[in-house]
Write a protein that holds these residues in place. Structure first.
Motif, PDB file in Angstrom:
ATOM      1  N   GLY A 154      21.259 -14.532 -26.896  1.00 53.05           N
ATOM      2  CA  GLY A 154      21.934 -13.543 -27.715  1.00 53.05           C
ATOM      3  C   GLY A 154      21.627 -12.149 -27.215  1.00 53.05           C
ATOM      4  O   GLY A 154      20.502 -11.860 -26.779  1.00 53.05           O
ATOM      5  N   PRO A 212      30.903 -11.073 -34.488  1.00 48.06           N
ATOM      6  CA  PRO A 212      30.201 -12.360 -34.638  1.00 48.06           C
ATOM      7  C   PRO A 212      31.093 -13.544 -34.318  1.00 48.06           C
ATOM      8  O   PRO A 212      32.315 -13.454 -34.312  1.00 48.06           O
ATOM      9  N   GLN A 213      30.422 -14.682 -34.043  1.00 46.54           N
ATOM     10  CA  GLN A 213      31.057 -15.965 -33.775  1.00 46.54           C
ATOM     11  C   GLN A 213      32.043 -15.902 -32.601  1.00 46.54           C
ATOM     12  O   GLN A 213      33.106 -16.499 -32.614  1.00 46.54           O
ATOM     13  N   LYS A 218      29.383 -23.792 -37.197  1.00 43.28           N
ATOM     14  CA  LYS A 218      30.031 -22.494 -36.998  1.00 43.28           C
ATOM     15  C   LYS A 218      30.948 -22.581 -35.786  1.00 43.28           C
ATOM     16  O   LYS A 218      30.575 -23.150 -34.756  1.00 43.28           O
ATOM     17  N   PHE A 258      32.733 -20.901 -32.732  1.00 45.41           N
ATOM     18  CA  PHE A 258      32.645 -19.768 -31.807  1.00 45.41           C
ATOM     19  C   PHE A 258      33.845 -19.812 -30.853  1.00 45.41           C
ATOM     20  O   PHE A 258      34.159 -20.871 -30.291  1.00 45.41           O
ATOM     21  N   VAL A 311      25.992 -14.823 -26.787  1.00 44.29           N
ATOM     22  CA  VAL A 311      26.575 -14.608 -28.112  1.00 44.29           C
ATOM     23  C   VAL A 311      26.068 -13.270 -28.632  1.00 44.29           C
ATOM     24  O   VAL A 311      24.972 -12.825 -28.271  1.00 44.29           O
ATOM     25  N   PRO A 312      26.864 -12.601 -29.485  1.00 45.94           N
ATOM     26  CA  PRO A 312      26.412 -11.310 -30.045  1.00 45.94           C
ATOM     27  C   PRO A 312      25.372 -11.527 -31.148  1.00 45.94           C
ATOM     28  O   PRO A 312      25.461 -12.468 -31.932  1.00 45.94           O
ATOM     29  N   ILE A 313      24.386 -10.653 -31.175  1.00 48.07           N
ATOM     30  CA  ILE A 313      23.342 -10.695 -32.202  1.00 48.07           C
ATOM     31  C   ILE A 313      23.204  -9.295 -32.802  1.00 48.07           C
ATOM     32  O   ILE A 313      23.145  -8.294 -32.068  1.00 48.07           O
ATOM     33  N   ASP A 314      23.139  -9.209 -34.109  1.00 47.13           N
ATOM     34  CA  ASP A 314      22.886  -7.946 -34.795  1.00 47.13           C
ATOM     35  C   ASP A 314      21.370  -7.785 -34.921  1.00 47.13           C
ATOM     36  O   ASP A 314      20.738  -8.382 -35.794  1.00 47.13           O
TER      37      ASP A 314
END
Length: 804
Positions: free
Chosen positions: A122, A147-148, A177, A179, A200-203
């Motif tokens: 991520g 996200p996703q 989930k 993606f 994958v994107p991560i906050d």
């Protein structure tokens, strides 16, 4: 004039074919070895040079200052984010292992078919400010902004969907989930320490409490020491660490590859020492080859003395004679260079396999310029002394067939060659002894006939003993199986701080190994007192105390488990009689865990011989790692059949769609990969150095035989035997070997003693290795000199003395 010099040079080569071939062969060996090593060094030193602004980028490493534990390349995100307020930090880049952090699973489904994602990480959309990524399809920044969504490497897209074009826009199911594939990027180059195939994107404002790889881009005036201190102080304060000696290191991007030796790395790192040694040995081999040329070229001058005298008589100047001999050296080196390039092209595939690197010889303008520069420099170094000897030789000596060339220089070169060959042989023998010692070293556990199944879910296997273990125990050839969160051949991943009943606490990081039942039996530990973790004692497994059925336990609720401790840990706590500690209860310091010591085992060494024997505990069912492994102890098993059965069981229980297996014994051997490579490298260079030394010796011995042929003829007339004449000539060279030994052996001892200091477990250097090295060099020297001396002693005196 140039044409005349070239014509003369080729005429000389034709008249003295043997000497010319020896020179070309010797120089080509040195050049070929240097070229191969140069390709290896160029590849190793090219790591991450393609990354943007790599001169200002650093990765954060934590050094806990515990002997035997490597620097950890992971940092808590919220600790690293405190740097954003600093004016000398331009930007932060975070790369998180979402699988190890427990955020996502690597096990996925595509159209109801199970797959395993390789190297899933991520990150944030600023990745291209730190990593050079070529996007093939889609928009990488957009994919990492919502996200996703997921981005795949070209090879991963082809593996999962058949083609990159077919992957774009497809859906991947990860833990219920969905993606969507929004970007496809080129696979990262091999000479990058980064390794990921899915992003994958991560906050990171939401997930700021996970440990990640943190890279920071600094300004030119950044105070690196202040940054390191700020991070260390923040970490110590956050966890209220007592008497902590931990430090932060800012590792430059280009140096990360050579520092990548912890079990948390993206990929296995390299060895700066191996690169330095390789380059040093190749330069040494070139020096030996140049010394060979000088010795052989000077020995040829005796056969050309009258030709040189005639040239001087006819008016040739010193400058013309020097130019002639330098040109001959240049032509000789050019021929050797062409042959060396052929050697390299022929040997490069095998060398690449040995080095385990994708090496390639690409010819460009810079490569050609470098080859030409090396050729000219080597020609000058090799031809300068013979040219000097010719220029200063008196005319009357040349007409008499005598040449008073500096014997001291020639013998000094031979001493140098013999000394280097002797030192390399010593290094080969000592490194072989140390490697054999390491491979036979008792590490406290038994790696023989153990199969390791890697990267399994800790959630599934460490909550309680999984049903698959009983299925595995029932397989033919299987003796026992257990779960563990630590690769014993690599490094400790877990710690458990606790207080002994007598009040003792470990001041340094106390490592622990999370296991399942039957740990002692499966891992081959030696039980000194007490018992193993056993299913009959279900309370051994980590559990909540007084937990009611169906209740959701609080993280702070009291827990209990059983532990095993090593003999060293028990004695450090003040218990000399290890039987006394069995049954004692210890209290966790940072977790509310009451642990009962059920057994004491012999000390184990985790990792390599460079690591310390640490005080270790084994904890039943305890682990904070996201992935664990199964260790299967076998006996007389049919491995292909057993691996297939294990694979089927893992898929049947939905533990792994693509399980990874290894043999623990092979994993242990890989720990000493660098030492093995070092031994092979020194061994090969020793053989080449010995070969080149013999060639140089041949030239000097031929010179001595030619110079003393009249003396030998007179002695033979007076009744000397061939054997006495051979010894007379060979004895001179044995004195040279003795002088070489005086230089080489102390130097080799100092060198190897420094190398051995890096190992906690090491051999004592033995005198026989030094004696054998001296005997080998002396034996080759005597045989080479004796062969030429025998030929000279066999000549008829009447042929030698007929003009006297």
């Amino acid at each position: 004039m140039l044409i005349s010099h070239v014509t003369t040079a080729f005429r000389v080569f034709k008249q003295h074919k043997l000497y010319s071939l020896l020179n070309v062969f010797g120089l080509s060996i040195g050049l070929a070895a240097a070229l191969l090593v140069a390709l290896f060094a160029e590849y190793e030193l090219s790591f991450d040079e393609m990354q943007p602004d790599h001169q200002q980028v650093y990765r954060l490493h934590v050094d806990v200052n515990v002997p035997g534990l490597e620097e950890i390349p992971l940092t808590m995100v919220n600790i690293a984010q405190t740097l954003t307020t600093r004016s000398d930090v331009a930007d932060l880049f975070i790369l998180a292992d979402v699988v190890d952090s427990g955020l996502l699973s690597e096990h996925i489904k595509i159209a109801d078919q199970a797959f395993k994602l390789n190297n899933l990480y991520g990150t944030a959309k600023n990745i291209r400010d730190f990593v050079n990524i070529s996007v093939i399809l889609g928009d990488l920044e957009a994919a990492l902004s919502a996200p996703q969504q997921i981005a795949l490497s070209h090879s991963e897209a082809e593996r999962l969907f058949g083609s990159a074009e077919g992957a774009l826009g497809q859906t991947i199911l990860i833990e219920a989930k969905r993606f969507t594939v929004k970007a496809i990027f080129e696979d990262l180059p091999d000479n990058s320490h980064f390794l990921f195939h899915a992003l994958v994107p991560i906050d990171f404002t939401e997930y700021s409490d996970i440990s990640s790889y943190i890279y920071l881009k600094t300004l030119h005036n950044a105070d690196l020491k202040a940054i390191e201190k700020q991070l260390a102080d923040r970490l110590i304060e956050k966890y209220q660490l007592k008497n902590s000696q931990l430090e932060y290191r800012l590792v430059p991007m280009r140096e990360v590859y050579f520092k990548a030796h912890s079990p948390f790395e993206l990929k296995t790192g390299g060895s700066a020492f191996l690169v330095t040694l390789s380059v040093a040995l190749s330069v040494l081999l070139l020096a030996i080859a140049a010394a060979n040329y000088i010795n052989i070229a000077v020995s040829q001058l005796l056969y050309r003395s009258k030709e040189i005298a005639m040239r001087k008589t006819l008016g040739a100047s010193k400058r013309q004679l020097i130019a002639q001999f330098l040109l001959e050296a240049l032509l000789m080196v050019m021929c050797a260079t062409l042959l060396a390039v052929c050697w390299v092209e022929l040997l490069l595939p095998s060398f690449s396999d040995f080095a385990n690197r994708p090496l390639d010889l690409v010819w460009g303008a810079s490569e050609f310029a470098l080859i030409i520069a090396i050729t000219v420099l080597l020609a000058f170094i090799s031809g300068a002394y013979p040219a000097y000897c010719v220029a200063r030789a008196p005319l009357n000596s040349l007409l008499a067939g005598q040449l008073k060339a500096g014997q001291l220089v020639r013998k000094g070169l031979l001493v140098f060659q013999s000394a280097m060959a002797m030192a390399l042989i010593v290094c080969t023998l000592v490194s072989l002894q140390q490697l054999s010692f390491l491979q036979s070293l008792s590490v406290g556990y038994d790696a023989t006939d153990r199969i390791v199944i890697h990267d399994l879910s800790s959630k599934q296997l460490m909550e309680k003993e999984h049903a698959i273990l009983n299925e595995i125990r029932a397989l033919p050839g299987v003796i026992q199986v257990t779960t563990t969160d630590t690769d014993l051949t690599d490094s400790i991943l877990e710690s458990f701080y606790f207080r002994w009943p007598n009040g003792y606490e470990e001041s340094e990081l106390p490592p622990t190994i999370g296991t399942g039942f039957h740990a002692v039996e499966t891992l081959g530990l030696t039980l000194l007192a007490g018992r193993d973790f056993l299913p009959e004692f279900q309370s051994d497994w980590l559990h909540y105390v007084n937990k009611a059925s169906g209740d959701q336990p609080d993280e702070e609720a009291p827990q209990a488990m059983a532990i095993l401790v090593t003999e060293q840990m028990a004695k450090r706590a003040g218990y000399d009689n290890v039987s006394e500690v069995v049954g004692l209860q210890v209290q966790g310091l940072y977790r509310n865990i009451n642990a009962t010591i059920v057994g004491v085992v012999k000390d184990i060494k985790v990792g390599s011989a460079k690591d310390d024997w640490l005080p270790v505990s084994f904890s039943a069912g305890y682990s904070s790692q996201s992935t664990v492994r199964l260790v299967v102890r076998t006996e007389q098993a049919n491995f292909p059949q057993l691996l297939n059965q294990l694979r089927q069981l893992l898929r049947q229980f939905n533990l792994s769609a693509d399980p990874q297996f290894s043999l623990m014994q092979q994993d242990l051997a890989k720990v000493y990969r660098i030492e093995q490579d070092l031994f092979v490298l020194i061994r090969n260079f020793s053989v080449l150095a010995m070969l080149l030394s013999c060639l140089g010796l041949f030239g000097l011995a031929a010179f001595a035989a030619k110079r003393q042929q009249k003396q030998l003829a007179i002695r033979k007339v007076l009744g000397a035997t061939r054997f006495s004449l051979v010894n007379l000539l060979a004895r001179e060279f044995l004195i040279i070997v003795l002088a070489a030994a005086v230089i080489a052996l102390p130097f080799a001892y100092w060198l190897m003693d420094n190398w051995l200091q890096d190992f906690n477990d090491r051999i004592e250097q033995t005198i026989w290795a030094y004696g054998l090295a001296g005997l080998v060099v002396a034996g080759f020297t005597w045989l080479t000199a004796a062969a030429l001396a025998f030929k000279a002693a066999s000549a008829r005196p009447s042929e030698i003395l007929r003009y006297e």
